[in-house]
Design a protein around this motif. Structure first.
Motif, short mmCIF file in Angstrom:
data_model
loop_
_atom_site.label_atom_id
_atom_site.label_comp_id
_atom_site.label_asym_id
_atom_site.label_seq_id
_atom_site.Cartn_x
_atom_site.Cartn_y
_atom_site.Cartn_z
N THR A 41 0.82 -1.20 0.00
CA THR A 41 0.00 0.00 0.00
C THR A 41 0.86 1.25 0.00
OG1 THR A 41 -0.13 -0.07 2.40
CG2 THR A 41 -1.93 -1.11 1.16
N GLU A 42 2.12 1.13 -0.25
CA GLU A 42 3.00 2.29 -0.32
C GLU A 42 2.82 2.97 -1.66
OE1 GLU A 42 4.88 3.48 2.20
OE2 GLU A 42 3.94 1.91 3.35
N THR A 50 1.24 4.80 5.63
CA THR A 50 -0.07 4.30 5.20
C THR A 50 -0.60 3.24 6.16
OG1 THR A 50 1.02 2.71 3.75
CG2 THR A 50 0.32 4.79 2.76
N THR A 51 -0.07 3.20 7.38
CA THR A 51 -0.57 2.21 8.35
C THR A 51 -1.99 2.53 8.79
OG1 THR A 51 0.34 3.44 10.23
CG2 THR A 51 1.75 1.74 9.24
N TRP A 52 -2.47 3.74 8.54
CA TRP A 52 -3.82 4.12 8.93
C TRP A 52 -4.88 3.39 8.12
CZ3 TRP A 52 -6.80 6.16 5.11
CH2 TRP A 52 -6.15 6.71 4.01
N VAL A 53 -4.53 2.86 6.96
CA VAL A 53 -5.52 2.21 6.10
C VAL A 53 -6.09 0.97 6.79
CG1 VAL A 53 -5.90 1.08 3.88
CG2 VAL A 53 -4.43 3.09 4.01
N ASP A 54 -5.24 0.08 7.24
CA ASP A 54 -5.68 -1.17 7.88
C ASP A 54 -5.36 -1.21 9.37
OD1 ASP A 54 -6.61 -2.22 5.45
OD2 ASP A 54 -4.59 -2.85 4.91
N GLY A 99 2.10 -1.40 13.54
CA GLY A 99 2.39 -0.60 14.72
C GLY A 99 1.58 0.67 14.81
N TYR A 100 0.41 0.68 14.22
CA TYR A 100 -0.45 1.88 14.20
C TYR A 100 -0.77 2.36 15.61
CZ TYR A 100 -4.71 4.63 13.60
OH TYR A 100 -5.66 5.61 13.65
#
Length: 184
Positions: free
Chosen positions: A17-18, A36-40, A44-45
């Motif tokens: 997803t980068e 882009t860790t906010w998507v899923d 480590g979000y």
């Protein structure tokens, strides 16, 4: 949002997803400190949100100490009560405006970029307000996540609609619309 073509980019892996990945369609816009860790909500979000909260609060406290030292410098210089009151009011008003503008920026894009550019100096003076807004927003989500998620989901829906309209052979659709094939 960026839309990639089907062609793979250099050094990318399928399914990532980068930005610059080879997955077709719109790509999520990365957030500061979150990528882009906010998507899923992976990668480590939760720890990043906790770190952003602690970091922004620590920066706000440190900034308040720096402002306190500056105010003590004014007292030592014996500039008078009026100047001291004006300085405190200036920082308080600028911090309130910076808090409000930063908080609004998490929910929508600025409508007038020229006005935002004019407020940049004011928001710089009131940086404590911006740090506090960032700190408070991390309790709900990554700052700016709601705006980016809405834009990303809208772009995905538009992309899916466009892709579904393109299925089939375009040449076959032309003859099906009433055009007769040429006879020899």
């Amino acid at each position: 949002m960026s839309e990639n073509s089907e062609a793979p980019g250099p050094g990318t892996t399928p399914g990532s997803t980068e930005p610059g990945s080879t997955t077709p369609g719109p790509q999520p816009e990365p957030l500061l400190f979150f990528g882009t860790t906010w998507v899923d909500h992976d990668g480590g979000y939760g720890l990043r949100r906790a770190g952003a909260a602690v970091g922004s609060l620590a920066a706000a406290v440190a900034a308040c100490f720096v402002l306190r030292f500056a105010f003590q410098g004014l007292e030592i210089a014996d500039v008078g009560n009026l100047v001291g009151i004006l300085v405190v009011l200036m920082f308080a008003i600028c911090s309130a405006i910076a808090f409000r503008k930063t908080w609004e920026g998490f929910g929508r894009r600025p409508t007038d970029p020229a006005r935002e550019a004019n407020l940049r100096g004011l928001k710089t003076i009131g940086f404590v307000g911006s740090l506090i807004a960032y700190f408070l927003r991390t309790f709900k989500e990554a700052p700016g996540e709601q705006l980016r998620r809405t834009e990303y989901e809208t772009a995905l829906a538009r992309y899916a609609k466009r892709r579904s309209a393109r299925t089939g052979n375009p040449a076959a659709r032309k003859t099906a619309k009433g055009k007769r094939p040429k006879r020899k």
